[in-house]
Design an enzyme around this catalytic site. Structure first.
Site, mmCIF file in Angstrom:
data_model
loop_
_atom_site.group_PDB
_atom_site.id
_atom_site.type_symbol
_atom_site.label_atom_id
_atom_site.label_comp_id
_atom_site.label_asym_id
_atom_site.label_seq_id
_atom_site.Cartn_x
_atom_site.Cartn_y
_atom_site.Cartn_z
ATOM 1 C CG HIS A 23 12.338 27.211 9.359
ATOM 2 N ND1 HIS A 23 12.770 28.058 9.787
ATOM 3 C CD2 HIS A 23 10.825 27.024 9.042
ATOM 4 C CE1 HIS A 23 11.774 28.875 9.784
ATOM 5 N NE2 HIS A 23 10.695 28.183 9.616
ATOM 6 C CG HIS A 29 8.941 28.893 14.430
ATOM 7 N ND1 HIS A 29 8.860 27.632 14.102
ATOM 8 C CD2 HIS A 29 9.020 29.552 13.621
ATOM 9 C CE1 HIS A 29 8.857 27.736 12.287
ATOM 10 N NE2 HIS A 29 8.429 28.757 11.698
ATOM 11 C CB CYS A 63 4.756 35.894 5.770
ATOM 12 S SG CYS A 63 5.361 35.043 4.341
ATOM 13 C CG HIS A 65 9.611 33.837 11.659
ATOM 14 N ND1 HIS A 65 9.765 33.399 10.433
ATOM 15 C CD2 HIS A 65 8.504 32.538 11.357
ATOM 16 C CE1 HIS A 65 9.692 32.506 9.764
ATOM 17 N NE2 HIS A 65 9.080 31.655 10.226
ATOM 18 C CD GLU A 83 8.568 40.129 3.207
ATOM 19 O OE1 GLU A 83 7.667 40.065 2.336
ATOM 20 O OE2 GLU A 83 8.684 39.826 3.939
ATOM 21 C CD GLU A 110 7.851 27.992 7.197
ATOM 22 O OE1 GLU A 110 7.612 28.051 8.222
ATOM 23 O OE2 GLU A 110 8.739 28.652 6.467
ATOM 24 C CD GLU A 112 6.214 29.135 9.689
ATOM 25 O OE1 GLU A 112 7.538 30.276 9.768
ATOM 26 O OE2 GLU A 112 5.225 29.997 9.271
#
Length: 179
Positions: A23, A29, A63, A65, A83, A110, A112
Site C-alpha cells: 500500500h 495486488h 473485503c 486480500h 471478520e 489502494e 487493486e
C-alpha cells in the site's frame, strides 16, 4: 504482517509483498469484495473507525486480500469467519473483476485487482469489533438512494462494485420469475 499477491493487469501473479508495504509503494495486488445478500437486501458493514484507511465508512459485507498460495474463494471464506464469525459461508459466485487505484491522505494507496463475490445468506454473524463498527441489511432501492445522497459515507471500491452487485441481483430476480 500478512502478505498480498502482486499481480499484473491480467491478474497474473508477479510475487508477493507485505500488505502495508504494498500500500505504501502503490503496488497492484489482488483483493476481493464479498457481498452477502438476502433477497433484494445486502449486508453492509461499517468499518471500524481505527482502520488504517476508510475507518467509519460503510462498505460491502467483507473485503480483504488473498495471501500467497490461497485462492480468492479460500480467502473469502477465511475472512468471513475472521471478520464476521460466519463459519458456514454460502456458495460465492464471482460476478466481476475490476481494477482501481485510490490514494489516501495517510500516504497509503489502494491499487487493486478486486474480485467481486456474491452469495445468498440468511444465517447468523458475529462481527469482530476490531474490524467492524456496525452491520446492517439494506434493500437495493434504499442503498441506491443513499449512495446518490451521501456517496462520501461509503468506501471508494464500494462505489465501483455496488452497481455490479445490483445488476447481478436484478438478473437473478428476473431469472426466478421466468416461466
Amino acid at each position: 504482517m500478512p502478505e498480498v499477491i502482486l499481480v499484473d493487469f491480467q491478474d497474473r501473479p508477479l510475487g508477493s509483498m507485505e500488505k502495508m508495504e504494498a500500500h505504501r509503494q502503490q503496488k497492484l495486488h489482488r483483493a476481493f469484495s464479498v457481498f452477502l445478500c438476502r433477497g433484494d437486501k445486502v449486508l453492509l458493514q461499517k468499518r471500524a473507525s481505527h482502520k488504517y484507511h476508510c475507518g467509519g465508512l460503510w462498505t460491502n459485507t467483507c473485503c480483504s486480500h488473498p495471501q500467497p498460495g490461497e485462492t480468492v474463494p479460500e480467502a473469502a471464506r477465511r475472512r468471513l469467519a475472521e471478520e464476521l464469525g460466519v463459519t458456514q459461508p454460502p456458495a460465492l459466485e464471482e460476478i466481476d473483476v475490476f481494477f482501481y487505484r485510490c490514494p489516501f491522505p495517510n500516504g497509503l494507496t489502494e491499487f487493486e485487482c478486486d474480485h467481486v463475490l456474491l452469495g445468498e445468506y440468511d444465517g447468523a454473524y458475529t462481527p469482530d469489533p476490531d474490524e467492524v463498527e456496525d452491520m446492517e441489511w439494506v434493500s437495493i432501492p434504499q442503498l441506491e438512494a443513499d449512495l446518490l445522497e451521501r456517496p462520501e459515507a461509503y468506501t471508494p471500491w464500494f462505489l465501483i462494485c455496488a452497481p455490479k452487485v445490483f445488476a447481478a441481483l436484478r438478473r437473478r430476480a428476473a431469472e426466478r420469475v421466468k416461466p
